[in-house]
Design an enzyme around this catalytic site. Structure first.
Site, mmCIF file in Angstrom:
data_model
loop_
_atom_site.group_PDB
_atom_site.id
_atom_site.type_symbol
_atom_site.label_atom_id
_atom_site.label_comp_id
_atom_site.label_asym_id
_atom_site.label_seq_id
_atom_site.Cartn_x
_atom_site.Cartn_y
_atom_site.Cartn_z
ATOM 1 N N TYR A 123 -67.349 -14.340 7.011
ATOM 2 C CA TYR A 123 -66.958 -14.465 8.428
ATOM 3 C C TYR A 123 -65.963 -13.362 8.812
ATOM 4 O O TYR A 123 -65.462 -13.339 9.929
ATOM 5 C CB TYR A 123 -66.327 -15.832 8.702
ATOM 6 C CG TYR A 123 -67.283 -16.996 8.556
ATOM 7 C CD1 TYR A 123 -68.319 -17.186 9.476
ATOM 8 C CD2 TYR A 123 -67.177 -17.893 7.502
ATOM 9 C CE1 TYR A 123 -69.201 -18.252 9.341
ATOM 10 C CE2 TYR A 123 -68.057 -18.954 7.361
ATOM 11 C CZ TYR A 123 -69.069 -19.132 8.288
ATOM 12 O OH TYR A 123 -69.943 -20.181 8.148
ATOM 13 N N TYR A 500 -71.885 -23.189 14.640
ATOM 14 C CA TYR A 500 -70.676 -24.031 14.586
ATOM 15 C C TYR A 500 -69.452 -23.176 14.329
ATOM 16 O O TYR A 500 -68.317 -23.609 14.530
ATOM 17 C CB TYR A 500 -70.825 -25.133 13.523
ATOM 18 C CG TYR A 500 -70.307 -24.824 12.130
ATOM 19 C CD1 TYR A 500 -71.092 -24.162 11.192
ATOM 20 C CD2 TYR A 500 -69.027 -25.206 11.741
ATOM 21 C CE1 TYR A 500 -70.618 -23.892 9.913
ATOM 22 C CE2 TYR A 500 -68.544 -24.944 10.457
ATOM 23 C CZ TYR A 500 -69.335 -24.282 9.549
ATOM 24 O OH TYR A 500 -68.862 -24.013 8.281
ATOM 25 N N ARG A 501 -69.681 -21.918 13.926
ATOM 26 C CA ARG A 501 -68.599 -21.035 13.490
ATOM 27 C C ARG A 501 -69.240 -19.661 13.333
ATOM 28 O O ARG A 501 -70.430 -19.583 13.017
ATOM 29 C CB ARG A 501 -68.134 -21.576 12.157
ATOM 30 C CG ARG A 501 -67.161 -20.794 11.351
ATOM 31 C CD ARG A 501 -66.956 -21.546 10.036
ATOM 32 N NE ARG A 501 -65.944 -20.940 9.215
ATOM 33 C CZ ARG A 501 -65.676 -21.339 7.970
ATOM 34 N NH1 ARG A 501 -66.352 -22.333 7.421
ATOM 35 N NH2 ARG A 501 -64.725 -20.749 7.286
HETATM 36 C C1 LIG Z 1 -70.141 -17.800 -1.490
HETATM 37 C C2 LIG Z 1 -69.329 -18.422 -0.395
HETATM 38 C C3 LIG Z 1 -69.349 -19.780 -0.213
HETATM 39 C C4 LIG Z 1 -68.618 -20.369 0.810
HETATM 40 N N1 LIG Z 1 -68.647 -21.722 0.945
HETATM 41 C C5 LIG Z 1 -67.991 -22.320 1.954
HETATM 42 C C6 LIG Z 1 -68.039 -23.725 2.112
HETATM 43 O O1 LIG Z 1 -68.618 -24.437 1.300
HETATM 44 N N2 LIG Z 1 -67.406 -24.269 3.179
HETATM 45 C C7 LIG Z 1 -66.712 -23.517 4.070
HETATM 46 O O2 LIG Z 1 -66.147 -24.059 5.011
HETATM 47 N N3 LIG Z 1 -66.646 -22.182 3.927
HETATM 48 C C8 LIG Z 1 -67.253 -21.560 2.904
HETATM 49 N N4 LIG Z 1 -67.167 -20.190 2.760
HETATM 50 C C9 LIG Z 1 -66.476 -19.390 3.782
HETATM 51 C C10 LIG Z 1 -64.957 -19.116 3.526
HETATM 52 O O3 LIG Z 1 -64.813 -18.310 2.386
HETATM 53 C C11 LIG Z 1 -64.118 -20.394 3.420
HETATM 54 O O4 LIG Z 1 -64.270 -21.161 4.596
HETATM 55 C C12 LIG Z 1 -62.618 -20.152 3.211
HETATM 56 O O5 LIG Z 1 -61.975 -21.388 3.014
HETATM 57 C C13 LIG Z 1 -61.954 -19.481 4.419
HETATM 58 O O6 LIG Z 1 -60.911 -18.684 3.960
HETATM 59 P P1 LIG Z 1 -59.385 -19.149 3.952
HETATM 60 O O7 LIG Z 1 -59.335 -20.569 3.526
HETATM 61 O O8 LIG Z 1 -58.630 -18.132 3.198
HETATM 62 O O9 LIG Z 1 -59.022 -19.124 5.486
HETATM 63 P P2 LIG Z 1 -58.382 -17.884 6.289
HETATM 64 O O10 LIG Z 1 -59.227 -16.683 6.097
HETATM 65 O O11 LIG Z 1 -56.956 -17.765 5.981
HETATM 66 O O12 LIG Z 1 -58.508 -18.475 7.763
HETATM 67 C C14 LIG Z 1 -59.719 -18.642 8.416
HETATM 68 C C15 LIG Z 1 -59.502 -18.310 9.889
HETATM 69 O O13 LIG Z 1 -58.706 -19.352 10.479
HETATM 70 C C16 LIG Z 1 -57.686 -18.798 11.318
HETATM 71 N N5 LIG Z 1 -56.375 -19.129 10.735
HETATM 72 C C17 LIG Z 1 -56.081 -19.189 9.415
HETATM 73 N N6 LIG Z 1 -54.840 -19.583 9.227
HETATM 74 C C18 LIG Z 1 -54.294 -19.756 10.443
HETATM 75 C C19 LIG Z 1 -53.031 -20.225 10.887
HETATM 76 N N7 LIG Z 1 -52.097 -20.603 10.023
HETATM 77 N N8 LIG Z 1 -52.806 -20.320 12.219
HETATM 78 C C20 LIG Z 1 -53.774 -19.993 13.098
HETATM 79 N N9 LIG Z 1 -55.014 -19.572 12.734
HETATM 80 C C21 LIG Z 1 -55.270 -19.466 11.414
HETATM 81 C C22 LIG Z 1 -57.896 -17.321 11.380
HETATM 82 O O14 LIG Z 1 -58.666 -16.980 12.469
HETATM 83 C C23 LIG Z 1 -58.688 -17.023 10.122
HETATM 84 O O15 LIG Z 1 -59.518 -15.918 10.302
HETATM 85 C C24 LIG Z 1 -67.864 -19.569 1.708
HETATM 86 C C25 LIG Z 1 -67.841 -18.183 1.509
HETATM 87 C C26 LIG Z 1 -68.562 -17.618 0.470
HETATM 88 C C27 LIG Z 1 -68.526 -16.135 0.277
#
Ligand SMILES: Cc1cc2nc3c(=O)[nH]c(=O)nc-3n(C[C@H](O)[C@H](O)[C@H](O)COP(=O)(O)OP(=O)(O)OC[C@H]3O[C@@H](n4cnc5c(N)ncnc54)[C@H](O)[C@@H]3O)c2cc1C
Length: 543
Positions: A123, A500-501
């Protein structure tokens, strides 16, 4: 077949990336040399803003040079025009520092792109929706503030990872489960929930199980939502709704504030946990599976978010594409079927679980197995599938366990690490899956990409999770992936199947499908809360 890639490198945790994210790495000097400047900002103004930020967080926590901020540039998304590079990053250690950073951002009109752990892979990772924003990296704010064992609730800061929370519960012998996305070890419950992410236990819809937030607003004020703003509050993590308008949703997939604390509900560890898989042989079985599963999900007889995995998606986790297929165009169903069969997989493999006491699981199992067998699938358990790596992967996820097996997908094609998730929603009806699968295969086929996809079966809806896998080191393929992605969004949207996203490169396109009144409403809130536009302009198409 084996995955012959380096998982740390695939994640951008190789030496170069890791070093760049560490404190104490030399800057080019006091005058920052960013890869790009914020739009409309002179070099001298940027230097002053950076000096002010350094005064708040310390010099080593501002990454304002092209070299020191390089790990924040990494993204698997197609970005042929190079529009999603930040100007740098700043990493505060406390909510108070976030407030001071927001004041500086207002002073200089410096846009901040907040991330919790910045692992939003597929994303956009930490990259912003528009060029030249400064990443506000909250990874240093990583305290588990409170765990209430009786109420099964937790309050965490944004930098806490699922791994950290899991380890904390284990170390303190607390019988509660977390619910994780498939990249749990490195990702954050706060970041995932704010992007309305999904996991695979009965607590899989993360925002549903979120309770209470602390938010730094764009004017620098700090607000607590729900019961958290009461004097002597003791129900902040127990009661979601508070009083008056419910506002927590406003801080998800939005740019109205920076979340500095978040509450969540955790699942009590059940006495018995039993994972299952149903194997269906044909691509055409897709509709039957959903129709069999829907009544079991709506009634909560099967309580967890199921994953209905397409075989090509599963093969991509542990294989290079070239291990399976070297032909032109999309991989064919025949090739996928043969490779799947060699790995004890069908064309669709659906994972679900039962939770409860011995008696409860024994009573429900025959009801569930009977209904699912009637859809033409084989119902399999640990007994038959125990040694199978895909069964193991899902059996781990459905009890909130952690692994990084799926990250191998980004090396399906080439070494460039190209992945864009396209995730349209549909009602949980078989006819919808038949239509969505056919349309996805048609569009992906037109551009020569593979149908590497799964469906997450929620309570009443499906998230069709399509992984557009491409080789980002090939500029022509990157461009083709970008065009293909946009065609999918547009043509699915025309049928009422909205995402949804979405990733940072398609936020505007997706937002345009949700109508002008809704967009204008979001924009009005934005102008009221953030007149200087300093928080994440472009997030979810909101400027
Ligand atoms: C192989 C693979 C499998 C995956 N499987 C899943 C899965 O099963 N389910 C799923 O949901 N996702 C999945 N993902 C997508 C993603 O990697 C995850 O959702 C991951 O948890 C998001 O990264 P993060 O938790 O570091 O969030 P971040 O990257 O830190 O945040 C996500 C977004 O939320 C907003 N944000 C974050 N923190 C804040 C804050 N404190 N205040 C305001 N806005 C904020 C920002 O816009 C940011 O870009 C997958 C990805 C890959 C590559």
């Amino acid at each position: 077949m084996s995955g012959n890639f380096d998982r740390r490198e695939a994640l951008g945790l190789g030496l170069a990336g890791a070093a760049a994210a560490l404190p104490g790495i030399a800057h080019a000097g006091d005058a920052p040399e960013p890869r790009i400047l914020p739009p409309g900002m002179s070099r001298a103004t940027f230097a002053r803003a950076v000096a002010d930020l350094r005064a708040v967080v310390g010099k080593e926590w501002v990454f304002a040079d092209a070299g020191s901020s390089v790990s924040y540039d990494k993204s698997y998304l197609p970005d042929p025009a190079g529009r999603h590079f930040p100007c740098g990053a700043v990493a505060p250690a406390s909510a108070e520092e976030v407030q001071r950073i927001v004041q500086i951002a207002n002073k200089y009109r410096l846009a901040l792109w907040p991330v919790s752990t910045g692992k939003n892979m597929g994303y956009g990772q930490a990259t912003p929706a528009t060029p030249g924003q400064m990443v506000l990296d909250l990874k240093r704010m990583n305290r588990i503030l409170e765990v209430d064992v009786e109420l099964a609730t937790v309050l965490v800061e944004p930098g806490v990872t699922y791994q950290q929370l899991h380890d904390y519960l284990e170390e303190h012998n607390i019988p509660l489960w977390i619910d994780v996305p498939t990249v749990g070890p490195i990702a954050s419950p706060v970041g995932n929930t704010l992007d309305r992410g999904v996991g695979y236990t009965p607590y899989g819809d993360h925002f549903l199980f979120q309770c209470g937030m602390e938010v730094v607003l764009p004017d620098g004020q700090m607000m607590r939502t729900g019961m958290g703003s009461l004097k002597n509050s003791n129900t902040w993590q127990a009661f979601k709704w508070g009083y008056g308008p419910y506002v927590d949703g406003l801080f998800t997939q939005s740019n109205y504030g920076i979340v500095t604390k978040m509450g969540m509900w955790l699942m009590p560890k059940p006495p018995v946990y039993k994972p299952f898989m149903i194997r269906h042989a044909e691509m055409e079985d897709v509709g039957r599976i959903v129709d069999a599963m829907r009544p079991l999900r709506v009634s909560q007889i099967i309580p967890n978010v199921n994953l209905m995995m397409g075989a090509a998606y599963q093969l991509s986790m542990f294989n290079r594409r070239s291990d399976v297929w070297n032909g032109e165009g999309s991989i064919t169903d025949e090739v996928v079927k043969k490779a799947a069969r060699a790995n004890e997989l069908g064309m669709w493999n659906t994972y679900y679980a039962l939770y409860g006491t011995e008696e409860m699981v024994a009573a429900i199992e025959p009801v569930v197995s009977g209904a699912l067998r009637a859809s033409g699938g084989e119902v399999l358990t640990e007994k038959e599938m125990g040694g199978n790596p895909w069964f193991h992967h899902h059996a781990t996820l459905m009890k909130g366990g952690l692994n990084l097996d799926e990250i191998g997908m980004v090396r399906w094609k080439g070494n460039g690490g190209g992945l864009a998730w396209f995730a349209p929603v549909a009602p949980a009806k078989g006819s919808e899956t038949v239509g969505q699968t056919a349309l996805a295969k048609e569009i992906l086929g037109k551009y020569g990409f593979d149908y590497t996809a799964a469906y997450a079966i929620g309570w009443r809806e499906l998230h069709h999770i399509i992984a557009l896998l491409f080789d980002k080191s090939d500029p022509e393929e990157e461009k083709r992936a970008d065009t293909c992605y946009r065609e999918m969004v547009t043509r699915f949207g025309d049928k009422g199947w909205g995402s949804y996203r979405t990733g940072v490169a398609s936020m505007d396109l997706v937002a345009s499908q949700y109508g002008t009144v809704n967009r204008a409403f979001n924009a009005k809130i934005k102008r009221a809360l953030d007149p200087n536009g300093i928080i994440a302009p472009g997030k979810s198409g909101i400027i």
